[in-house]
Design an enzyme around this catalytic site. Structure first.
Site, short mmCIF file in Angstrom:
data_model
loop_
_atom_site.label_atom_id
_atom_site.label_comp_id
_atom_site.label_asym_id
_atom_site.label_seq_id
_atom_site.Cartn_x
_atom_site.Cartn_y
_atom_site.Cartn_z
N GLN A 165 0.82 -1.21 0.00
CA GLN A 165 0.00 0.00 0.00
C GLN A 165 0.85 1.26 0.00
O GLN A 165 0.49 2.26 -0.61
CB GLN A 165 -0.94 0.00 1.22
CG GLN A 165 -1.98 1.10 1.21
CD GLN A 165 -2.89 1.03 0.00
OE1 GLN A 165 -3.10 -0.04 -0.56
NE2 GLN A 165 -3.40 2.17 -0.42
N GLU A 166 1.98 1.22 0.68
CA GLU A 166 2.83 2.41 0.79
C GLU A 166 3.53 2.74 -0.53
O GLU A 166 3.60 3.91 -0.91
CB GLU A 166 3.89 2.21 1.88
CG GLU A 166 3.35 2.28 3.30
CD GLU A 166 2.99 3.69 3.73
OE1 GLU A 166 3.27 4.64 2.99
OE2 GLU A 166 2.40 3.82 4.81
N SER A 167 4.06 1.74 -1.21
CA SER A 167 4.95 2.04 -2.34
C SER A 167 4.76 1.18 -3.57
O SER A 167 5.41 1.43 -4.58
CB SER A 167 6.41 1.89 -1.88
OG SER A 167 6.67 0.52 -1.57
N TYR A 201 -6.76 3.46 3.74
CA TYR A 201 -5.44 2.84 3.91
C TYR A 201 -5.53 1.60 4.81
O TYR A 201 -5.00 0.53 4.47
CB TYR A 201 -4.50 3.88 4.52
CG TYR A 201 -3.12 3.41 4.88
CD1 TYR A 201 -2.09 3.44 3.95
CD2 TYR A 201 -2.82 2.96 6.17
CE1 TYR A 201 -0.81 3.02 4.29
CE2 TYR A 201 -1.56 2.54 6.52
CZ TYR A 201 -0.54 2.58 5.57
OH TYR A 201 0.72 2.17 5.92
#
Length: 662
Positions: A507-509, A614
């Site tokens: 999810q972050e990158s 998120y």
């Protein structure tokens, strides 16, 4: 003697053969080296031509462009830039489109031509280009509606009114459409006031002022009304008079006050609401309830009750969330059923509608909803499946690409061109080239393209491509696991679930190791510089170790350490820790209730839309990774758990003012 002769000759022949082999190998190496050198030279010339074009140095551009062979993969870009630098006429652009019909560069030219023809109201020529576009922008959509309106299409009138009711700015190509609707008496003053309120709800003050300026004098608000509302001037609520827009300014002031202090807003509204109409009064109470619900104020539902049926999408959403937070399932069901159909059909509200039905013992209709939802691939599908008494046999079809599939995509010039552009640092054109090529492909070819991206370590493109399939899927591609050794090692060192760590990284990158946010967060786990510095000190590393946080090993080491600290400080709850990683541990703690709360309901009541989305995606990712990795499985409902009642404070170094990942 013959034997001796044989002995004499054979070594000579063997030696001669060896010399020839070495010579041929040397020639092949020289040719390969020359080809590599030529290839590098062409790419260097291409980059120089691109840089010159971007800087408007067209003489220099032409010098380098002339060095690119006409049959080279990148030649279409040279042709396109040469075309654009010469202020091309219509025919030159049509010729390019005819030569490269499936290129995203041709799509750009089609868009330019459609805009030109739209401004000229040359509707037949406009439509020819418009219909060939994959995703026309809003400006072109308005031209298209005007084209149909010119043909007497009555359906456009309804579409135009729907388009009007938005808080967003619209392009100038829409203005003539709205003028025609206004002349026909279809776009009324009430419609303008509806949009004024939508703009104020979305804090689009520029649009609000524009709409207000076009209202008659006896309707328009005072010149300083919105500025006063922004300053929470409660005097705006007092005696607003008959000017409708001025009354909207008063309601906006009430909203601004409610954002900071719903109780104060409620007291003021008790005093001043009589000066407003019945619908305006109910809207005011709805705004107070909305902002109270966002703050988890237990009085929110009492204020929503005074509002009656919600009058805006945010009011609907937050009324349902408030009912879930205190377990009022019947009211949650009624509110969902009162939503516009488009909202009701979203996965989130289909799931909560099913939960409400189940809570009211309407098990069969609840299971019908859950069964259909469970066939999708998302957070709510996982939760819906767990609500069913038995798993359904029908699941998404898994498919693994074959060598023949790979041959097809590897032979496609557009994919090869996209990969070269990426290597040359032109991410925008690389992605555009890639995505344009995917249009109309069947699922198996899409998966082969995803695998091609994976083999070239283009992880984010591999994932986004694999997510486009409709009927057959490859979850190993959707949920890639690069850096597995590093992530597993550091997850285990910190006592964390590796599936959760991967879910968060995805999810972050999307596993882009050089990813960097606008705010400065870096790497696979998107760590802010200040946070990296703090972690480095905690780990006892050398003074400047934090400056290398972008490197995968350091980034995963720092990120898992920080996640573990948050996890331990927040009751070892994956939900709280995930929310804390995104929005700050102090906020995650602040959002807890005074009593224990089901994890899914806590998540639904996170006030920040970004953090709410998120958390859902990270925890759903974790479920898919656990299924991929094997090992001990856990339901999503168990993973979400029960969030304990809010007690105590965080350690000082982990409060919401501490340096945080973005």
């Amino acid at each position: 003697m013959p034997r001796g002769h044989a002995v004499t000759v054979r070594p000579f022949r063997k030696g001669l053969k060896g010399v020839r082999q070495r010579f041929l190998i040397s020639v092949l190496f020289l040719l390969a080296g020359a080809a590599t050198s030529t290839h590098a030279s062409i790419e260097a010339n291409f980059q120089a031509a691109r840089d010159a074009y971007q800087k408007g140095r067209f003489e220099r551009f032409n010098t380098y462009a002339a060095k690119i062979p006409a049959d080279h993969l990148l030649a279409p870009y040279i042709r396109f830039w040469r075309l654009k630098s010469n202020l091309p006429g219509v025919q030159a652009q049509l010729d390019f489109i005819a030569e490269y019909p499936n290129s995203h560069l041709s799509d750009r030219l089609r868009g330019d031509l459609a805009r030109l023809f739209g401004k000229e109201e040359n509707w037949p020529a406009f439509r020819e280009q418009y219909l060939a576009l994959y995703k026309p922008d809003q400006e072109l959509q308005c031209f298209e509606m005007r084209a149909r309106l010119s043909e007497g299409n009555k359906e456009v009138e309804k579409e135009g009114l729907v388009l009007w009711r938005t808080p967003r700015d619209l392009p100038s190509s829409c203005d003539p459409l709205f003028s025609i609707l206004s002349e026909r008496g279809l776009l009324t003053q009430d419609d303008r006031l509806v949009r004024l309120r939508l703009a104020l709800d979305a804090a689009n003050l520029r649009l609000a002022r524009e709409i207000d300026a076009r209202l008659p004098d006896d309707v328009r608000m005072d010149a300083d009304a919105l500025s006063r509302a922004q300053r929470h001037d409660e005097k705006l609520l007092l005696a607003p008079g008959e000017k409708r827009a001025q009354r909207e300014a008063g309601l906006y002031a009430l909203t601004q006050i409610a954002k900071d202090d719903p109780a104060r807003a409620a007291k003021l509204w008790e005093l001043y609401q009589a000066a407003y109409g019945e619908n305006e009064q109910r809207y005011g109470w709805g705004q107070i309830g909305l902002h109270a619900a966002r703050r988890h104020d237990p009085k929110a539902l009492s204020w929503f009750a005074r509002a009656g049926v919600p009058q805006s999408e945010p009011q609907f959403l937050w009324k349902v969330r408030a009912t879930l937070r205190i377990g009022q399932w019947a009211e949650a069901y009624r509110t969902i059923m009162a939503m516009p159909e488009s909202l009701q059909n979203e996965p989130v509200w289909r799931y909560w509608k099913g939960r409400a039905l189940k809570a009211m013992n309407a098990v069969y209709p609840a299971n019908v909803l859950f069964a259909k939802l469970s066939q999708e691939i998302n957070y709510y599908a996982l939760l819906a499946e767990e609500e069913l008494p038995a798993k359904l046999e029908s699941r998404p079809v898994e498919y693994k690409v074959t060598p023949d599939d790979m041959k097809v995509v590897e032979a496609m010039p557009a994919f090869r061109r996209a990969l070269v552009l990426r290597e040359l640092g032109d991410a925008g054109n690389a992605v555009a080239e890639w995505d344009r090529t995917l249009r109309g492909m069947d699922d198996r070819t899409i998966l082969a393209a995803a695998e091609l991206a994976r083999r070239h370590n283009w992880n984010d493109r591999a994932i986004s491509t694999a997510e486009k399939t409709r009927e057959v899927h490859d979850f190993d591609l959707r949920y890639l696991a690069p850096y597995r050794d590093l992530a597993t090692t550091y997850a285990q060192n910190n006592g964390l679930d590796e599936a959760w760590v991967f879910g968060l990284m995805r999810q972050e990158s999307r596993f882009v190791e050089y990813a960097k946010s606008v705010a400065g967060a870096q790497g696979l786990m998107q760590i802010m510089p200040a946070t990296a510095k703090w972690i480095s000190r905690q780990l006892g590393l050398k003074k400047n170790a934090h400056k290398e946080v972008g490197k995968p090993e350091n980034n995963i080491r720092f990120g898992t350490y920080y996640l573990k600290r948050i996890f331990d400080s927040l009751d070892q709850s994956p939900v709280l820790a995930t929310a804390g990683y995104n929005a700050g541990p102090g906020r995650a703690r602040k959002w807890q209730a005074e009593t224990p709360l089901e994890g899914a309901i806590y998540v639904e009541n996170i006030p920040f839309a970004e953090t709410r989305d998120y958390v859902k995606k990270v925890l759903a990712n974790a479920m898919f990774y656990r299924a991929r990795f094997g090992g001990v499985t856990q339901s999503l409902k168990d993973r979400l758990g029960v969030i304990s009642a809010r007690t105590g404070k965080l350690p000082a170094n982990l409060d919401e003012t501490a340096p945080l990942p973005e």
